[in-house]
Design a protein around this motif. Structure first.
Motif, PDB file in Angstrom:
ATOM      1  N   UNK A   1       2.463  -7.874   3.479  1.00  0.00           N
ATOM      2  CA  UNK A   1       3.893  -8.156   3.409  1.00  0.00           C
ATOM      3  C   UNK A   1       4.692  -6.918   3.029  1.00  0.00           C
ATOM      4  N   UNK A   2       4.082  -6.049   2.237  1.00  0.00           N
ATOM      5  CA  UNK A   2       4.772  -4.825   1.825  1.00  0.00           C
ATOM      6  C   UNK A   2       4.772  -3.787   2.939  1.00  0.00           C
ATOM      7  N   UNK A   3       3.660  -3.658   3.656  1.00  0.00           N
ATOM      8  CA  UNK A   3       3.583  -2.586   4.647  1.00  0.00           C
ATOM      9  C   UNK A   3       4.022  -3.011   6.044  1.00  0.00           C
ATOM     10  N   UNK A   4       4.108  -4.295   6.332  1.00  0.00           N
ATOM     11  CA  UNK A   4       4.481  -4.746   7.681  1.00  0.00           C
ATOM     12  C   UNK A   4       5.842  -4.233   8.143  1.00  0.00           C
ATOM     13  N   UNK A   5       6.876  -4.254   7.310  1.00  0.00           N
ATOM     14  CA  UNK A   5       8.154  -3.716   7.799  1.00  0.00           C
ATOM     15  C   UNK A   5       8.063  -2.245   8.202  1.00  0.00           C
ATOM     16  N   UNK A   6       7.240  -1.486   7.517  1.00  0.00           N
ATOM     17  CA  UNK A   6       7.056  -0.078   7.849  1.00  0.00           C
ATOM     18  C   UNK A   6       6.380   0.085   9.202  1.00  0.00           C
ATOM     19  N   UNK A   7       5.473  -0.816   9.506  1.00  0.00           N
ATOM     20  CA  UNK A   7       4.719  -0.715  10.759  1.00  0.00           C
ATOM     21  C   UNK A   7       5.624  -0.772  11.974  1.00  0.00           C
ATOM     22  N   UNK A   8       6.712  -1.481  11.875  1.00  0.00           N
ATOM     23  CA  UNK A   8       7.578  -1.677  13.039  1.00  0.00           C
ATOM     24  C   UNK A   8       8.882  -0.899  12.964  1.00  0.00           C
ATOM     25  N   UNK A   9       9.150  -0.245  11.862  1.00  0.00           N
ATOM     26  CA  UNK A   9      10.457   0.380  11.694  1.00  0.00           C
ATOM     27  C   UNK A   9      10.449   1.898  11.712  1.00  0.00           C
TER      28      UNK A   9
ATOM     29  N   UNK B   1      -0.816   1.401   9.239  1.00  0.00           N
ATOM     30  CA  UNK B   1      -0.739   0.003   8.811  1.00  0.00           C
ATOM     31  C   UNK B   1      -1.874  -0.810   9.419  1.00  0.00           C
ATOM     32  N   UNK B   2      -2.195  -0.538  10.663  1.00  0.00           N
ATOM     33  CA  UNK B   2      -3.306  -1.227  11.312  1.00  0.00           C
ATOM     34  C   UNK B   2      -4.631  -0.896  10.616  1.00  0.00           C
ATOM     35  N   UNK B   3      -4.835   0.375  10.331  1.00  0.00           N
ATOM     36  CA  UNK B   3      -6.050   0.804   9.630  1.00  0.00           C
ATOM     37  C   UNK B   3      -6.106   0.162   8.243  1.00  0.00           C
ATOM     38  N   UNK B   4      -4.991   0.113   7.551  1.00  0.00           N
ATOM     39  CA  UNK B   4      -4.944  -0.500   6.219  1.00  0.00           C
ATOM     40  C   UNK B   4      -5.261  -1.984   6.291  1.00  0.00           C
ATOM     41  N   UNK B   5      -4.741  -2.669   7.304  1.00  0.00           N
ATOM     42  CA  UNK B   5      -5.019  -4.103   7.457  1.00  0.00           C
ATOM     43  C   UNK B   5      -6.504  -4.353   7.680  1.00  0.00           C
ATOM     44  N   UNK B   6      -7.126  -3.534   8.510  1.00  0.00           N
ATOM     45  CA  UNK B   6      -8.567  -3.688   8.750  1.00  0.00           C
ATOM     46  C   UNK B   6      -9.351  -3.371   7.476  1.00  0.00           C
TER      47      UNK B   6
END
Length: 100
Positions: free
Chosen positions: A52-60, A69-74
């Motif tokens: 939830x914290x990093x998702x806005x950064x992934x798209x903005x 962000x993808x690497x962090x999610x995995x």
């Protein structure tokens, strides 16, 4: 600099609400029977908050941040939270250094 009373009251109220929610969680968890289903749900909270914290950064921002962000999610699915954050920060730093 002047101190506005309303600002001070707002800051103190937010601090009290934060402390209350943290302490109440610790107190209330003592009265809940921890079966496997509940334990799994509670263990899913930190990765969900991280996303939830990093998702806005992934798209903005840019490609480096999106890939990091993808690497962090995995990483968050397989590693402890601190390791996931370190991997995400290192990934974005390397990708930015590479020119992405």
């Amino acid at each position: 600099m002047t101190l506005d009373l309303n600002t001070l009251i707002a800051i103190l109220a937010m601090a009290a609400a934060t402390v209350f929610t943290r302490v109440s969680g610790l107190v209330l968890i003592r009265y809940i029977e921890m079966d496997e289903r509940r334990r799994t749900a509670i263990e899913a909270i930190p990765p969900a908050v991280l996303m939830a914290v990093i998702a806005p950064t992934a798209f903005a921002v840019g490609w480096a941040e999106t890939l990091a962000c993808t690497v962090t999610a995995v990483a968050a699915r397989h590693l402890p939270m601190l390791a996931s954050v370190v991997i995400g920060v290192a990934t974005v730093a390397l990708l930015r250094a590479a020119g992405l």
